[in-house]
Design a protein around this motif. Structure first.
Motif, PDB file in Angstrom:
ATOM      1  N   LEU A 114       5.405 -42.681  28.749  1.00 47.46           N
ATOM      2  CA  LEU A 114       5.906 -41.631  27.282  1.00 47.46           C
ATOM      3  C   LEU A 114       5.041 -40.593  27.195  1.00 47.46           C
ATOM      4  O   LEU A 114       3.875 -40.875  27.242  1.00 47.46           O
ATOM      5  CB  LEU A 114       6.123 -42.608  26.190  1.00 47.46           C
ATOM      6  CG  LEU A 114       7.415 -43.729  26.415  1.00 47.46           C
ATOM      7  CD1 LEU A 114       7.503 -44.541  25.242  1.00 47.46           C
ATOM      8  CD2 LEU A 114       8.869 -43.137  26.765  1.00 47.46           C
ATOM      9  N   GLU A 115       5.711 -39.680  26.731  1.00 51.53           N
ATOM     10  CA  GLU A 115       4.864 -38.407  26.347  1.00 51.53           C
ATOM     11  C   GLU A 115       5.724 -37.859  24.871  1.00 51.53           C
ATOM     12  O   GLU A 115       6.816 -37.495  25.131  1.00 51.53           O
ATOM     13  CB  GLU A 115       4.524 -37.120  26.806  1.00 51.53           C
ATOM     14  CG  GLU A 115       3.946 -36.116  26.454  1.00 51.53           C
ATOM     15  CD  GLU A 115       3.857 -34.705  27.437  1.00 51.53           C
ATOM     16  OE1 GLU A 115       3.898 -33.682  26.969  1.00 51.53           O
ATOM     17  OE2 GLU A 115       3.772 -34.859  28.583  1.00 51.53           O
ATOM     18  N   GLY A 116       5.102 -37.858  23.830  1.00 46.14           N
ATOM     19  CA  GLY A 116       5.756 -37.450  22.554  1.00 46.14           C
ATOM     20  C   GLY A 116       4.692 -37.405  21.441  1.00 46.14           C
ATOM     21  O   GLY A 116       3.822 -36.974  21.447  1.00 46.14           O
ATOM     22  N   PHE A 117       5.460 -37.431  20.249  1.00 47.15           N
ATOM     23  CA  PHE A 117       4.844 -36.978  18.972  1.00 47.15           C
ATOM     24  C   PHE A 117       5.175 -38.002  17.973  1.00 47.15           C
ATOM     25  O   PHE A 117       6.115 -38.684  17.811  1.00 47.15           O
ATOM     26  CB  PHE A 117       5.209 -35.572  18.518  1.00 47.15           C
ATOM     27  CG  PHE A 117       5.259 -34.664  19.411  1.00 47.15           C
ATOM     28  CD1 PHE A 117       4.271 -33.729  19.381  1.00 47.15           C
ATOM     29  CD2 PHE A 117       6.169 -34.355  20.254  1.00 47.15           C
ATOM     30  CE1 PHE A 117       3.880 -32.606  20.420  1.00 47.15           C
ATOM     31  CE2 PHE A 117       5.966 -33.206  21.169  1.00 47.15           C
ATOM     32  CZ  PHE A 117       4.929 -32.345  21.198  1.00 47.15           C
ATOM     33  N   LEU A 118       3.908 -38.516  17.125  1.00 47.74           N
ATOM     34  CA  LEU A 118       3.706 -39.288  16.169  1.00 47.74           C
ATOM     35  C   LEU A 118       5.039 -39.041  15.141  1.00 47.74           C
ATOM     36  O   LEU A 118       4.512 -37.867  14.725  1.00 47.74           O
ATOM     37  CB  LEU A 118       2.749 -39.588  15.486  1.00 47.74           C
ATOM     38  CG  LEU A 118       1.830 -40.663  16.577  1.00 47.74           C
ATOM     39  CD1 LEU A 118       0.310 -41.141  15.840  1.00 47.74           C
ATOM     40  CD2 LEU A 118       2.530 -41.719  17.333  1.00 47.74           C
ATOM     41  N   CYS A 119       5.901 -39.692  14.670  1.00 44.81           N
ATOM     42  CA  CYS A 119       6.879 -39.335  13.735  1.00 44.81           C
ATOM     43  C   CYS A 119       6.463 -40.055  12.370  1.00 44.81           C
ATOM     44  O   CYS A 119       7.153 -39.716  11.326  1.00 44.81           O
ATOM     45  CB  CYS A 119       8.197 -39.349  13.983  1.00 44.81           C
ATOM     46  SG  CYS A 119       8.841 -40.748  14.808  1.00 44.81           S
ATOM     47  N   LYS A 120       5.565 -40.875  12.425  1.00 42.57           N
ATOM     48  CA  LYS A 120       4.816 -41.474  11.144  1.00 42.57           C
ATOM     49  C   LYS A 120       3.701 -41.938  11.311  1.00 42.57           C
ATOM     50  O   LYS A 120       3.222 -42.050  12.400  1.00 42.57           O
ATOM     51  CB  LYS A 120       5.837 -42.678  10.537  1.00 42.57           C
ATOM     52  CG  LYS A 120       6.083 -43.786  11.593  1.00 42.57           C
ATOM     53  CD  LYS A 120       6.465 -45.002  10.970  1.00 42.57           C
ATOM     54  CE  LYS A 120       8.018 -44.898  10.172  1.00 42.57           C
ATOM     55  NZ  LYS A 120       8.396 -46.344   9.895  1.00 42.57           N
TER      56      LYS A 120
END
Length: 210
Positions: A114-120
Motif C-alpha cells: 500500500l501507498e497512501g497518506f495518514l488521515c489521523k
C-alpha cells in the motif's frame, strides 16, 4: 485506470474457499459477489478474508468450498450505513482469479503493498507484556477522486517509528491482511461477535509528500 493507481494498492492471496458466493451489488449490468477464503499464517492459524468477485471471472452459481484459489486485486473499503452510524467495510476486490491444486508455503499466501497518506494521528500503546503497537488509518487514492481507508497495525520498531508521524504523512508499506473477532456491545443486554480486518505491517517507509 493509471498504472500508478494500481501500484499503490496490490494484494496477492492464496487460500481455500470457505463459503458460497453471495450477491452484493450490480454495476452497469455486471454482478458482484462476496466469498470468503481461509488463508493460512506461518503459525498455522488462519485468517478468513472476504473477496469481492465479478460474475465475469468465475461461475458464481457453483459451490467451490474446499478448493484453493490464487487471486490478485486491491484492498478496498466502503461505508455501510447502520442505524445512526457508518461502518467501514473492507474486502479484496479481485482482478484476477485462478484455481490452484493446493496451498503453497504460507509465507507466500498473503501479501499487500500500500501507498497512501495518514488521515489521523497514529495511536501508540504497549501491551501488558510490553509489546509496542501503533494503529494507523491509511487513505489510499483511487481514480475519480475516490479513496480507500485501510486500518493498519505496526509492531515493535515500526510502531515506535510510526508513532511520530503527522496527519498527511505519505507512507508505503508491505504487510498481510489479517482478521480478528471482537465482541460489539449492541445494548445493555445484547452483544454480537464481529470480524475486523486490518493490515499487519512488516515493512514501513516514509515518502516525500508531493
Amino acid at each position: 485506470m493509471s498504472d500508478k493507481m494500481i501500484e499503490n494498492n496490490q494484494v496477492t492471496i492464496i487460500g481455500e474457499i470457505a463459503s458460497e458466493f453471495r450477491f452484493s451489488h450490480e454495476v452497469f449490468g455486471e454482478g458482484f459477489y462476496t466469498v470468503e477464503v481461509l488463508v493460512r499464517r506461518l503459525s498455522n492459524s488462519e485468517d478468513k478474508i472476504p473477496l469481492m468477485v465479478s460474475e465475469r471471472l468465475v461461475d458464481v452459481d457453483q459451490d467451490y468450498r474446499g478448493e484453493f484459489i490464487y487471486v490478485t486485486g486491491q484492498f478496498r473499503s466502503y461505508n455501510r450505513h447502520e442505524e445512526t452510524k457508518n461502518r467501514l467495510v473492507l474486502s479484496v476486490f479481485v482482478r484476477e482469479l485462478t484455481f490452484v491444486e493446493e496451498e503453497i508455503d504460507a509465507s507466500k499466501t498473503n501479501q499487500i503493498i500500500l501507498e497512501g497518506f495518514l488521515c489521523k494521528l497514529p495511536v501508540y500503546r504497549k501491551t501488558p507484556l510490553g509489546r509496542e503497537i501503533a494503529d494507523l488509518l491509511l487513505a489510499v487514492n483511487r481514480p475519480y477522486g475516490k479513496s480507500d481507508y485501510i486500518p493498519c497495525i505496526c509492531w515493535g520498531r515500526n510502531a515506535r517509528y510510526a508513532s511520530g508521524f503527522p496527519v498527511g504523512q505519505h507512507v508505503q508499506l508491505i504487510g498481510r491482511i489479517q482478521s480478528r473477532n471482537y465482541v460489539k456491545k449492541l445494548s445493555e443486554t445484547e452483544t454480537e461477535t464481529r470480524t475486523a480486518y486490518e493490515v499487519s505491517v512488516s515493512k514501513l517507509d516514509c515518502l516525500e509528500n508531493d
